[in-house]
Design a protein around this motif. Structure first.
Motif, PDB file in Angstrom:
ATOM      1  N   HIS A 245       1.053  -1.116   0.031  1.00 16.69           N
ATOM      2  CA  HIS A 245       0.196  -0.044  -0.084  1.00 16.69           C
ATOM      3  C   HIS A 245       0.959   1.346  -0.009  1.00 16.69           C
ATOM      4  N   ILE A 246       2.132   1.145   0.368  1.00 17.57           N
ATOM      5  CA  ILE A 246       3.045   2.162   0.262  1.00 17.57           C
ATOM      6  C   ILE A 246       3.817   2.230  -1.077  1.00 17.57           C
ATOM      7  N   THR A 247       4.394   1.248  -1.533  1.00 17.32           N
ATOM      8  CA  THR A 247       5.210   1.316  -2.634  1.00 17.32           C
ATOM      9  C   THR A 247       4.422   1.299  -3.962  1.00 17.32           C
ATOM     10  N   ASP A 248       3.127   0.976  -3.823  1.00 16.00           N
ATOM     11  CA  ASP A 248       2.293   1.059  -5.036  1.00 16.00           C
ATOM     12  C   ASP A 248       1.963   2.788  -5.359  1.00 16.00           C
ATOM     13  N   VAL A 249       2.304   3.491  -4.041  1.00 14.30           N
ATOM     14  CA  VAL A 249       1.784   5.000  -4.207  1.00 14.30           C
ATOM     15  C   VAL A 249       3.140   5.374  -4.390  1.00 14.30           C
ATOM     16  N   VAL A 250       4.325   5.236  -3.571  1.00 14.75           N
ATOM     17  CA  VAL A 250       5.210   5.904  -3.594  1.00 14.75           C
ATOM     18  C   VAL A 250       6.348   4.802  -3.626  1.00 14.75           C
ATOM     19  N   TYR A 251       7.041   4.781  -4.940  1.00 15.92           N
ATOM     20  CA  TYR A 251       7.738   3.652  -5.317  1.00 15.92           C
ATOM     21  C   TYR A 251       9.026   3.668  -4.323  1.00 15.92           C
ATOM     22  N   GLU A 252       9.667   4.747  -4.410  1.00 14.11           N
ATOM     23  CA  GLU A 252      10.786   5.254  -3.531  1.00 14.11           C
ATOM     24  C   GLU A 252      10.572   5.903  -2.322  1.00 14.11           C
ATOM     25  N   SER A 253      10.094   5.096  -1.347  1.00 14.62           N
ATOM     26  CA  SER A 253       9.316   5.867  -0.061  1.00 14.62           C
ATOM     27  C   SER A 253      10.441   6.115   0.979  1.00 14.62           C
ATOM     28  N   LYS A 254      10.831   6.955   1.017  1.00 10.27           N
ATOM     29  CA  LYS A 254      12.091   7.545   2.110  1.00 10.27           C
ATOM     30  C   LYS A 254      11.191   8.066   3.386  1.00 10.27           C
ATOM     31  N   LEU A 255      11.234   7.373   4.455  1.00  9.36           N
ATOM     32  CA  LEU A 255      10.569   7.494   5.692  1.00  9.36           C
ATOM     33  C   LEU A 255      11.929   7.736   6.773  1.00  9.36           C
ATOM     34  N   VAL A 256      11.718   8.849   7.317  1.00  9.58           N
ATOM     35  CA  VAL A 256      12.560   9.270   8.396  1.00  9.58           C
ATOM     36  C   VAL A 256      12.210   9.516   9.854  1.00  9.58           C
ATOM     37  N   TYR A 257      12.599   8.889  10.787  1.00  8.31           N
ATOM     38  CA  TYR A 257      12.347   8.884  12.167  1.00  8.31           C
ATOM     39  C   TYR A 257      13.544   9.430  13.055  1.00  8.31           C
ATOM     40  N   ARG A 258      13.129  10.009  13.870  1.00  8.49           N
ATOM     41  CA  ARG A 258      14.124  10.379  15.140  1.00  8.49           C
ATOM     42  C   ARG A 258      13.733   9.503  16.451  1.00  8.49           C
ATOM     43  N   THR A 259      14.731   8.650  16.773  1.00  7.70           N
ATOM     44  CA  THR A 259      14.375   7.853  17.837  1.00  7.70           C
ATOM     45  C   THR A 259      14.339   8.524  19.040  1.00  7.70           C
ATOM     46  N   LYS A 260      13.439   8.014  20.016  1.00  7.28           N
ATOM     47  CA  LYS A 260      13.076   8.700  21.238  1.00  7.28           C
ATOM     48  C   LYS A 260      14.191   8.388  22.357  1.00  7.28           C
ATOM     49  N   GLN A 261      14.821   7.069  22.296  1.00  7.05           N
ATOM     50  CA  GLN A 261      15.742   6.789  23.114  1.00  7.05           C
ATOM     51  C   GLN A 261      17.007   7.525  22.843  1.00  7.05           C
ATOM     52  N   TYR A 262      17.451   7.625  21.756  1.00  2.00           N
ATOM     53  CA  TYR A 262      18.880   8.289  21.725  1.00  2.00           C
ATOM     54  C   TYR A 262      18.824   9.898  20.804  1.00  2.00           C
ATOM     55  N   GLY A 263      17.723  10.018  20.011  1.00  2.00           N
ATOM     56  CA  GLY A 263      17.442  11.249  19.322  1.00  2.00           C
ATOM     57  C   GLY A 263      18.309  11.038  18.025  1.00  2.00           C
ATOM     58  N   ASP A 264      18.464   9.772  17.411  1.00  2.00           N
ATOM     59  CA  ASP A 264      19.362   9.455  16.270  1.00  2.00           C
ATOM     60  C   ASP A 264      18.432   9.593  15.155  1.00  2.00           C
ATOM     61  N   PRO A 265      18.776  10.091  13.871  1.00  2.00           N
ATOM     62  CA  PRO A 265      17.856   9.726  12.652  1.00  2.00           C
ATOM     63  C   PRO A 265      18.065   8.544  12.106  1.00  2.00           C
TER      64      PRO A 265
END
Length: 464
Positions: A245-265
């Motif tokens: 349901h993601i790749t059919d819409v956005v083939y190259e899906s770049k999802l970024v998250y900053r972790t809560k434990q260390y604050g790392d991307p």
């Protein structure tokens, strides 16, 4: 033997190829040579891909990483029209100039057979997906994208090679051991065979496989280096339906998250719907990557993508490349190559073995990977970040955190310590330009090609 050229291009990856293409078309009278330690696009081969061996035998020169087309030759050919990711060219020139260069490189690819089909992110479905991701603190980086396909990418490069060789002299199987400054008279490249190649202008695009060597050459030449990042992580493989349901819409899906434990991307990278996990070698170190074919007959039932934790270092530490290689070598030490573990085993503190892997519902596409324990290879901080990211992705793609989701390690993206460059991508030495991933300024096909064109255009402008 000593020969003299107007321009020498060091490395025949994406950046070097388009630098040569631009030079020969805009000024056919120039004497241009391009050197690479690998083979041409027709004779590049990997014993694993050819079915001769099941695991990496550490060829002196890696056929997957070196040669015409560089590391991108056997990639799945994702071409992203954006400056939001894929490099840092906007640190050197305006965004609109970078985009013009990216579009220009795409126009050349299209002349040689690239598709005109673009996956757009400006659709109601893509905007809805972006909103859903934001609800869980995941940030979807939007970009138009073309998927050239692993098999089509090779055909495009073969066509470009045939055109380039009419105006550029290529020297393959030619490793350069030293770069010398001729103090106002240009530069000299000394090859492993003892040949000397002199040039007035030098464009260095050493690629990821030559990044460490190039950094050492720059130090010897007195060129200032700026510490760059190294990305460390794993390649995730799961049923394609989980991310459909993601790749059919956005083939190259770049999802970024900053972790809560260390604050790392942490980010997803190199999404391969219905793809295959593959091994690659960088200077004797086995790492992992992914391919995706456009031909349905060559596709698998799985999707794979990288999860990468970005690490940027400060003084006094100045060897991020060696740090990444050391981590990758630990998984090699444990598995003799690429290591694979089920996600459920990892969080339970259990080593995956052949018996447990055989019970998995997800069948690995990289059959040469050895079952093992990633916690003995990856640093705790990066592993904690990856586990947290997988649970977060599970909120928008339920099934990501399933017990049988496979994690391959290590996936490490090496970048040279970035050079101090001008807005024209020129080093502090006149007429010496640095381009592409190996120079630490790009990390993808689009911006790498754009950087090569930019350096060539600067040279042509000065000659005129």
């Amino acid at each position: 033997m000593n020969t003299r050229y107007d321009v020498a291009i060091l490395g025949c990856g994406e950046a070097g190829i388009f630098a040569g293409y631009e030079l020969m078309h805009r000024n056919p009278g120039l004497k241009v040579v391009a050197l690479d330690q690998g083979a041409d696009i027709y004779t590049r081969s990997c014993p694993i891909v050819a079915g001769k061996v099941k695991e990496c035998i550490h060829c002196k020169v890696c056929g997957t990483m070196c040669g015409f087309g560089g590391a991108g030759a056997f990639s799945d050919g994702k071409y992203n029209f954006t400056t939001a990711f894929g490099g840092w060219l906007t640190d050197f020139m305006p965004q609109d100039e970078v985009m013009r260069l990216i579009d220009y490189v795409d126009s050349i690819n299209m002349k040689h057979g690239a598709t005109d089909k673009v996956f757009s992110t400006d659709t109601p479905e893509a905007r809805a997906l972006e909103k859903k991701a934001l609800e869980h603190d995941l940030h979807l980086l939007q970009a138009r994208c073309k998927h050239l396909g692993t098999e089509n990418n090779l055909k495009i490069l073969q066509s470009i090679y045939e055109e380039c060789r009419k105006g550029v002299e290529f020297r393959f199987h030619t490793a350069v051991t030293k770069i010398e400054n001729l103090n106002g008279e240009g530069y000299r490249l000394i090859t492993e065979q003892g040949d000397e190649i002199d040039c007035t202008w030098l464009i260095a695009g050493p690629g990821r496989s030559g990044a460490e060597w190039f950094s050492n050459q720059c130090k010897d030449l007195g060129i200032q280096l700026i510490n760059n990042q190294v990305d460390i992580g794993v390649r995730v493989e799961l049923p394609a339906k989980v991310f459909e349901h993601i790749t059919d819409v956005v083939y190259e899906s770049k999802l970024v998250y900053r972790t809560k434990q260390y604050g790392d991307p942490v980010r997803t990278f190199c999404m391969n719907p219905y793809g295959h996990v593959v091994a690659e070698s960088v200077e004797g170190i086995n790492t992992v990557n992914g391919h995706s074919y456009s031909d349905p007959a060559l596709q698998s039932e799985n999707t794979n993508f990288a999860l990468l934790v970005s690490n940027r270092f400060t003084q006094p530490f100045n060897e991020p490349y060696r740090y990444g290689k050391h981590i990758a070598s630990l998984s090699n030490m444990l598995a003799g190559g690429v290591l694979v573990q089920r996600f459920g085993d990892l969080v339970s503190g259990i080593r995956t073995n052949e018996h447990r892997l055989s019970k998995s519902f997800v069948r690995p596409t990289l059959t040469a990977a050895v079952p093992g324990d990633l916690s003995l290879a990856l640093p705790k901080r990066q592993l904690d970040d990856i586990i947290e990211m997988i649970y977060q992705l599970d909120k928008i793609a339920p099934g990501t955190a399933n017990y049988d989701t496979l994690l391959y390690g290590a996936e490490v993206k090496f970048y040279s310590a970035r050079l101090a460059l001008s807005g024209e991508l020129e080093t502090s030495l006149h007429g010496f330009f640095a381009v592409g991933d190996g120079a630490g300024i790009t990390r993808g096909l689009a911006q790498a090609g754009a950087s090569g064109v930019k350096a060539a255009q600067v040279i042509l402008g000065r000659l005129n």
